[in-house]
Design an enzyme around this catalytic site. Structure first.
Site, PDB file in Angstrom:
ATOM      1  N   ARG A 163     -13.614 -28.985   3.572  1.00 42.37           N
ATOM      2  CA  ARG A 163     -14.323 -27.868   4.210  1.00 42.37           C
ATOM      3  C   ARG A 163     -15.820 -28.190   4.350  1.00 42.37           C
ATOM      4  NH1 ARG A 163      -9.741 -26.709   4.451  1.00 42.37           N
ATOM      5  NH2 ARG A 163      -8.794 -24.640   4.373  1.00 42.37           N
ATOM      6  N   SER A 232      -9.938 -17.597   3.881  1.00 44.80           N
ATOM      7  CA  SER A 232     -10.406 -17.853   2.514  1.00 44.80           C
ATOM      8  C   SER A 232     -11.900 -17.568   2.433  1.00 44.80           C
ATOM      9  CB  SER A 232     -10.175 -19.311   2.141  1.00 44.80           C
ATOM     10  OG  SER A 232      -8.815 -19.648   2.255  1.00 44.80           O
ATOM     11  N   GLU A 328     -16.911 -20.125   1.233  1.00 41.73           N
ATOM     12  CA  GLU A 328     -16.531 -20.903   2.407  1.00 41.73           C
ATOM     13  C   GLU A 328     -17.122 -20.233   3.657  1.00 41.73           C
ATOM     14  OE1 GLU A 328     -12.874 -21.357   5.053  1.00 41.73           O
ATOM     15  OE2 GLU A 328     -12.198 -22.175   3.147  1.00 41.73           O
TER      16      GLU A 328
HETATM   17  N1  EPU Z   1      -2.475 -17.948  -5.704  1.00 43.53           N
HETATM   18  C1  EPU Z   1      -2.671 -16.961  -6.642  1.00 43.53           C
HETATM   19  N2  EPU Z   1      -2.849 -15.681  -6.203  1.00 43.53           N
HETATM   20  C2  EPU Z   1      -2.847 -15.352  -4.902  1.00 43.53           C
HETATM   21  C3  EPU Z   1      -2.636 -16.368  -3.937  1.00 43.53           C
HETATM   22  C4  EPU Z   1      -2.470 -17.664  -4.361  1.00 43.53           C
HETATM   23  O1  EPU Z   1      -2.657 -17.216  -7.841  1.00 43.53           O
HETATM   24  O2  EPU Z   1      -3.064 -14.160  -4.598  1.00 43.53           O
HETATM   25  C5  EPU Z   1      -2.337 -19.354  -6.180  1.00 43.53           C
HETATM   26  C6  EPU Z   1      -0.912 -19.842  -6.212  1.00 43.53           C
HETATM   27  O3  EPU Z   1      -0.767 -20.653  -7.347  1.00 43.53           O
HETATM   28  C7  EPU Z   1      -0.817 -20.719  -4.983  1.00 43.53           C
HETATM   29  C8  EPU Z   1      -2.223 -21.291  -4.914  1.00 43.53           C
HETATM   30  O4  EPU Z   1      -3.056 -20.207  -5.331  1.00 43.53           O
HETATM   31  O5  EPU Z   1       0.144 -21.710  -5.138  1.00 43.53           O
HETATM   32  C9  EPU Z   1      -2.628 -21.772  -3.540  1.00 43.53           C
HETATM   33  O6  EPU Z   1      -2.472 -20.711  -2.582  1.00 43.53           O
HETATM   34  P1  EPU Z   1      -2.229 -21.036  -1.039  1.00 43.53           P
HETATM   35  O7  EPU Z   1      -1.118 -22.015  -0.903  1.00 43.53           O
HETATM   36  O8  EPU Z   1      -2.128 -19.744  -0.325  1.00 43.53           O
HETATM   37  O9  EPU Z   1      -3.500 -21.824  -0.607  1.00 43.53           O
HETATM   38  P2  EPU Z   1      -5.072 -21.610  -0.925  1.00 43.53           P
HETATM   39  O10 EPU Z   1      -5.482 -22.739  -1.800  1.00 43.53           O
HETATM   40  O11 EPU Z   1      -5.372 -20.244  -1.375  1.00 43.53           O
HETATM   41  C10 EPU Z   1      -5.815 -23.128   1.073  1.00 43.53           C
HETATM   42  C11 EPU Z   1      -6.819 -23.031   2.175  1.00 43.53           C
HETATM   43  C12 EPU Z   1      -6.268 -22.149   3.292  1.00 43.53           C
HETATM   44  C13 EPU Z   1      -4.972 -22.771   3.805  1.00 43.53           C
HETATM   45  C14 EPU Z   1      -3.996 -22.870   2.631  1.00 43.53           C
HETATM   46  C15 EPU Z   1      -2.696 -23.561   2.981  1.00 43.53           C
HETATM   47  C16 EPU Z   1      -8.978 -23.229   1.085  1.00 43.53           C
HETATM   48  C17 EPU Z   1     -10.224 -22.528   0.647  1.00 43.53           C
HETATM   49  N3  EPU Z   1      -8.068 -22.474   1.664  1.00 43.53           N
HETATM   50  O12 EPU Z   1      -5.686 -21.823   0.528  1.00 43.53           O
HETATM   51  O13 EPU Z   1      -7.206 -22.150   4.358  1.00 43.53           O
HETATM   52  O14 EPU Z   1      -4.414 -21.997   4.835  1.00 43.53           O
HETATM   53  O15 EPU Z   1      -4.597 -23.650   1.561  1.00 43.53           O
HETATM   54  O16 EPU Z   1      -2.904 -24.931   3.105  1.00 43.53           O
HETATM   55  O17 EPU Z   1      -8.871 -24.448   0.928  1.00 43.53           O
HETATM   56  C18 EPU Z   1      -9.140 -20.962   5.103  1.00 43.53           C
HETATM   57  O18 EPU Z   1      -9.783 -21.982   4.837  1.00 43.53           O
HETATM   58  O19 EPU Z   1      -9.682 -19.942   5.583  1.00 43.53           O
HETATM   59  C19 EPU Z   1      -7.713 -20.945   4.821  1.00 43.53           C
HETATM   60  C20 EPU Z   1      -6.963 -19.850   5.002  1.00 43.53           C
END
Ligand code: EPU
Length: 332
Positions: A163, A232, A328
């Protein structure tokens, strides 16, 4: 076209009702060049806006906002395996992804349904479901906001990171990106399924992957048209081995990914949820009840209300885990 005291509500996915003192719509790269040359923008007082999907306005904008609307896709070159295409800055990101899938060109399919425009994609190196746009970009065409001169950036010059890019650091607010070139794969037969939760089922095609990504995104992420948000709000923090070992002793269930450099990436959503924020409201701002990394506008929130909520979350995560979350979203 130039407008004054212009409402930005439709131009940011948080749906904040801020206004711009001056708002210039740019219909072509040539027009952008001519206007920049004439205006000699003071870059402290000029903001380039894309789809407005990664920005939080905390008040009216006193300077000039410029927004590219030009949106052509061009096939530049073809080889036996690859096709180089270029897309103009004002094109909606997902329209580009849809076009590549329809034309059987592989590479962008995991990045389906991300809000925003093409010109903004490289700035924060958008990524999702195991893919990052920096791996597909060959070159970026841009105009200096100070003098309107063209500049071409090759991939290596963009200093892409998680990012992150040169356009968020040394060159922040210095350039208007006019178009982005991508190297895509002709009729691919292998796909990126590294993110376990993608389930294309029997449909191992670009279209099948796109469909699977859209399904997960729709399930997990609130639709900005219904509930204002900017995806995010924070980056996932990366911590060193010692901090990781320390936290893992205290929280056995803490999810993490090891990075190439021997550090650990922790999901900010998990930290925020564990600190008790998921589904919480603070006036007209809130933390989404399905995904803790998404801050939402519950209806007519001011940007400052969302910012205050984000600061309370940062304080609370810092005091519980010793980790400082980095935003972000761009705060204006
Ligand atoms: N989780 C929680 N609580 C929640 C949601 C998630 O504990 O309410 C934990 C779970 O363990 C889950 C982990 O967080 O496995 C990761 O969640 P998720 O797969 O939804 O991905 P993220 O790390 O929250 C990132 C990107 C997203 C992208 C997704 C999928 C960043 C800051 N965000 O989110 O990008 O869509 O991975 O690859 O890296 C964005 O940048 O705006 C965005 C949406």
């Amino acid at each position: 076209m130039i407008r004054y005291n212009y409402s930005l509500k439709r131009h940011n996915t948080f749906g904040i009702a801020a206004r711009a003192r001056r708002f210039i719509s740019l219909e072509s790269a040539e027009e952008a060049k001519a206007i920049i040359k004439k205006e000699n923008f003071n870059t402290d007082n000029c903001l380039v806006l894309g789809g407005g999907s990664n920005i939080l306005f905390t008040g009216d904008y006193g300077g000039t906002i410029i927004k590219p609307f030009f949106n052509k896709i061009t096939i530049e070159r073809k080889s036996s395996d690859n096709v180089i295409i270029s897309a103009e800055a004002g094109l909606e990101w997902d329209k580009l992804v849809e076009w590549t899938v329809e034309n059987d060109l592989g590479g962008l399919e995991n990045l389906s349904f991300i809000p925003g425009n093409v010109g903004a994609a490289p700035i924060q190196n958008i990524g999702a479901y195991g893919a990052e746009v920096s791996n597909l970009i060959t070159r970026i065409h841009a105009l200096s906001l100070e003098n309107g001169e063209n500049r071409v950036f090759h991939n290596e010059e963009c200093m892409f990171g998680y990012r992150d890019s040169i356009f968020k650091n040394e060159l922040k607010s210095k350039y208007l990106i006019t178009s982005v070139e991508f190297r895509l794969k002709k009729s691919p037969v292998t796909f990126n399924l590294s993110y376990g939760k993608l389930e294309p089922g029997g449909e191992m095609t670009l279209y099948g992957i796109r469909k699977a990504v859209i399904k997960v995104r729709k399930e997990k992420l609130p639709d900005p048209a219904v509930k204002g948000n900017a995806g995010s709000f924070f980056k996932n923090p990366v911590i060193n081995m010692h901090s990781y070992a320390d936290l893992k002793m205290r929280y056995h269930d803490m999810p993490s990914w090891r990075t190439g450099t021997g550090h650990y990436k922790i999901p900010a959503a998990w930290l925020i949820e564990k600190a008790g924020w998921k589904g919480k409201k603070a006036g007209r701002a809130g933390v989404d009840h399905k995904h803790a990394l998404i801050l939402v506008n519950l209806g007519n929130a001011k940007g400052t209300e969302i910012l205050e909520l984000s600061n309370s979350i940062t304080d609370s995560v810092r005091s519980k885990f010793g980790i400082t979350l980095e935003k972000e979203v761009n705060i204006i």
